[in-house]
Design a protein around this motif. Structure first.
Motif, PDB file in Angstrom:
ATOM      1  N   ASN A 184       0.830  -1.196   0.000  1.00  0.00           N
ATOM      2  CA  ASN A 184       0.000   0.000   0.000  1.00  0.00           C
ATOM      3  C   ASN A 184       0.875   1.260   0.000  1.00  0.00           C
ATOM      4  N   VAL A 185       0.624   2.150  -0.926  1.00  0.00           N
ATOM      5  CA  VAL A 185       1.380   3.395  -1.018  1.00  0.00           C
ATOM      6  C   VAL A 185       0.913   4.388   0.051  1.00  0.00           C
ATOM      7  N   ILE A 186      -0.372   4.391   0.359  1.00  0.00           N
ATOM      8  CA  ILE A 186      -0.896   5.264   1.414  1.00  0.00           C
ATOM      9  C   ILE A 186      -0.678   4.542   2.731  1.00  0.00           C
ATOM     10  N   ARG A 187       0.304   5.012   3.483  1.00  0.00           N
ATOM     11  CA  ARG A 187       0.772   4.287   4.651  1.00  0.00           C
ATOM     12  C   ARG A 187       0.155   4.756   5.965  1.00  0.00           C
ATOM     13  N   LEU A 188      -0.202   6.028   6.031  1.00  0.00           N
ATOM     14  CA  LEU A 188      -0.710   6.563   7.294  1.00  0.00           C
ATOM     15  C   LEU A 188      -1.579   7.767   6.995  1.00  0.00           C
ATOM     16  N   LEU A 189      -2.820   7.725   7.470  1.00  0.00           N
ATOM     17  CA  LEU A 189      -3.744   8.851   7.362  1.00  0.00           C
ATOM     18  C   LEU A 189      -4.469   8.967   8.692  1.00  0.00           C
ATOM     19  N   GLY A 190      -4.771  10.205   9.093  1.00  0.00           N
ATOM     20  CA  GLY A 190      -5.554  10.318  10.310  1.00  0.00           C
ATOM     21  C   GLY A 190      -5.894  11.731  10.697  1.00  0.00           C
ATOM     22  N   ILE A 191      -6.992  11.823  11.423  1.00  0.00           N
ATOM     23  CA  ILE A 191      -7.396  13.041  12.108  1.00  0.00           C
ATOM     24  C   ILE A 191      -7.313  12.661  13.583  1.00  0.00           C
ATOM     25  N   ARG A 192      -6.489  13.361  14.343  1.00  0.00           N
ATOM     26  CA  ARG A 192      -6.197  12.937  15.712  1.00  0.00           C
ATOM     27  C   ARG A 192      -6.427  14.061  16.717  1.00  0.00           C
ATOM     28  N   ASP A 193      -6.789  13.659  17.924  1.00  0.00           N
ATOM     29  CA  ASP A 193      -7.005  14.648  18.970  1.00  0.00           C
ATOM     30  C   ASP A 193      -5.828  14.743  19.941  1.00  0.00           C
ATOM     31  N   GLY A 194      -4.741  14.102  19.607  1.00  0.00           N
ATOM     32  CA  GLY A 194      -3.531  14.170  20.429  1.00  0.00           C
ATOM     33  C   GLY A 194      -2.357  14.663  19.620  1.00  0.00           C
ATOM     34  N   ALA A 195      -1.241  14.807  20.283  1.00  0.00           N
ATOM     35  CA  ALA A 195      -0.018  15.312  19.647  1.00  0.00           C
ATOM     36  C   ALA A 195       0.386  14.435  18.463  1.00  0.00           C
ATOM     37  N   LEU A 196       0.897  15.074  17.420  1.00  0.00           N
ATOM     38  CA  LEU A 196       1.361  14.378  16.222  1.00  0.00           C
ATOM     39  C   LEU A 196       2.850  14.093  16.342  1.00  0.00           C
ATOM     40  N   SER A 197       3.284  12.994  15.732  1.00  0.00           N
ATOM     41  CA  SER A 197       4.682  12.573  15.810  1.00  0.00           C
ATOM     42  C   SER A 197       5.344  12.587  14.434  1.00  0.00           C
ATOM     43  N   VAL A 198       6.364  13.413  14.291  1.00  0.00           N
ATOM     44  CA  VAL A 198       7.146  13.444  13.062  1.00  0.00           C
ATOM     45  C   VAL A 198       7.837  12.097  12.865  1.00  0.00           C
ATOM     46  N   ASP A 199       8.338  11.510  13.935  1.00  0.00           N
ATOM     47  CA  ASP A 199       9.007  10.210  13.835  1.00  0.00           C
ATOM     48  C   ASP A 199       8.057   9.131  13.307  1.00  0.00           C
ATOM     49  N   GLU A 200       6.810   9.137  13.780  1.00  0.00           N
ATOM     50  CA  GLU A 200       5.837   8.148  13.315  1.00  0.00           C
ATOM     51  C   GLU A 200       5.588   8.299  11.811  1.00  0.00           C
ATOM     52  N   VAL A 201       5.419   9.541  11.372  1.00  0.00           N
ATOM     53  CA  VAL A 201       5.156   9.799   9.950  1.00  0.00           C
ATOM     54  C   VAL A 201       6.355   9.405   9.109  1.00  0.00           C
ATOM     55  N   PHE A 202       7.541   9.814   9.527  1.00  0.00           N
ATOM     56  CA  PHE A 202       8.758   9.484   8.781  1.00  0.00           C
ATOM     57  C   PHE A 202       8.943   7.970   8.695  1.00  0.00           C
ATOM     58  N   SER A 203       8.714   7.287   9.787  1.00  0.00           N
ATOM     59  CA  SER A 203       8.840   5.834   9.805  1.00  0.00           C
ATOM     60  C   SER A 203       7.829   5.171   8.865  1.00  0.00           C
ATOM     61  N   ALA A 204       6.631   5.730   8.808  1.00  0.00           N
ATOM     62  CA  ALA A 204       5.568   5.154   7.969  1.00  0.00           C
ATOM     63  C   ALA A 204       5.889   5.218   6.487  1.00  0.00           C
ATOM     64  N   ILE A 205       6.624   6.236   6.054  1.00  0.00           N
ATOM     65  CA  ILE A 205       6.871   6.386   4.614  1.00  0.00           C
ATOM     66  C   ILE A 205       8.242   5.899   4.167  1.00  0.00           C
ATOM     67  N   GLY A 206       8.996   5.310   5.065  1.00  0.00           N
ATOM     68  CA  GLY A 206      10.302   4.785   4.683  1.00  0.00           C
ATOM     69  C   GLY A 206      10.179   3.799   3.528  1.00  0.00           C
ATOM     70  N   ASP A 207      10.985   4.007   2.494  1.00  0.00           N
ATOM     71  CA  ASP A 207      10.877   3.166   1.307  1.00  0.00           C
ATOM     72  C   ASP A 207      12.217   3.161   0.573  1.00  0.00           C
TER      73      ASP A 207
END
Length: 141
Positions: A2-25
């Motif tokens: 899946n090319v779309i690895r992470l999508l979300g609307i969240r009510d808590g703090a966002l993590s740059v590390d989580e996003v970066f990790s999700a798109i590693g390719d």
């Protein structure tokens, strides 16, 4: 995969590390990450804080936007998360990230992703200014 690895609307703090990790390719030669933060001013007025609200269908619209990007650009991975609720100065409001074979493609897809998210996903911003006045903005900034 899946090319779309992470999508979300969240009510808590966002993590740059989580996003970066999700798109590693390993097929990507270019990776872009855009981080939108709460600034201390808007249109010359001091901002004290923001509050974001989202329509219940916002996540579906975010997916639709992401699918358009994947269809229009040769991306290998994509992620987008937006925060709702009360945010203070400096807090992260939105993160979009794209991995692509080349940097030009990554930059172009990332720019279009944040622009389309802002214009098409039903997320509204209530700015609270230092003087106590407020302003609703029709889409996220």
């Amino acid at each position: 995969m899946n090319v779309i690895r992470l999508l979300g609307i969240r009510d808590g703090a966002l993590s740059v590390d989580e996003v970066f990790s999700a798109i590693g390719d390993h097929a990507a030669g270019g990776t872009t990450i855009f981080i939108g933060t709460v600034r201390d001013h808007d249109h010359g007025k001091p901002v004290a804080q923001l509050s974001y609200s989202a329509h219940p269908g916002a996540e579906s619209e975010l997916r639709r936007v992401a699918e358009k990007i994947v269809a229009d650009f040769p991306v290998t991975a994509l992620a987008a998360v937006h925060r709702v609720g009360d945010l203070g100065l400096g807090d992260i409001a939105v993160i979009v990230a794209v991995a692509a074979p080349h940097r030009d493609e990554a930059f172009a897809a990332s720019r279009r992703l944040i622009d389309d998210l802002k214009s098409e996903v039903p997320i509204w911003k209530n700015q609270i200014f230092a003087d106590g006045s407020t302003e609703w903005v029709g889409s996220c900034d």
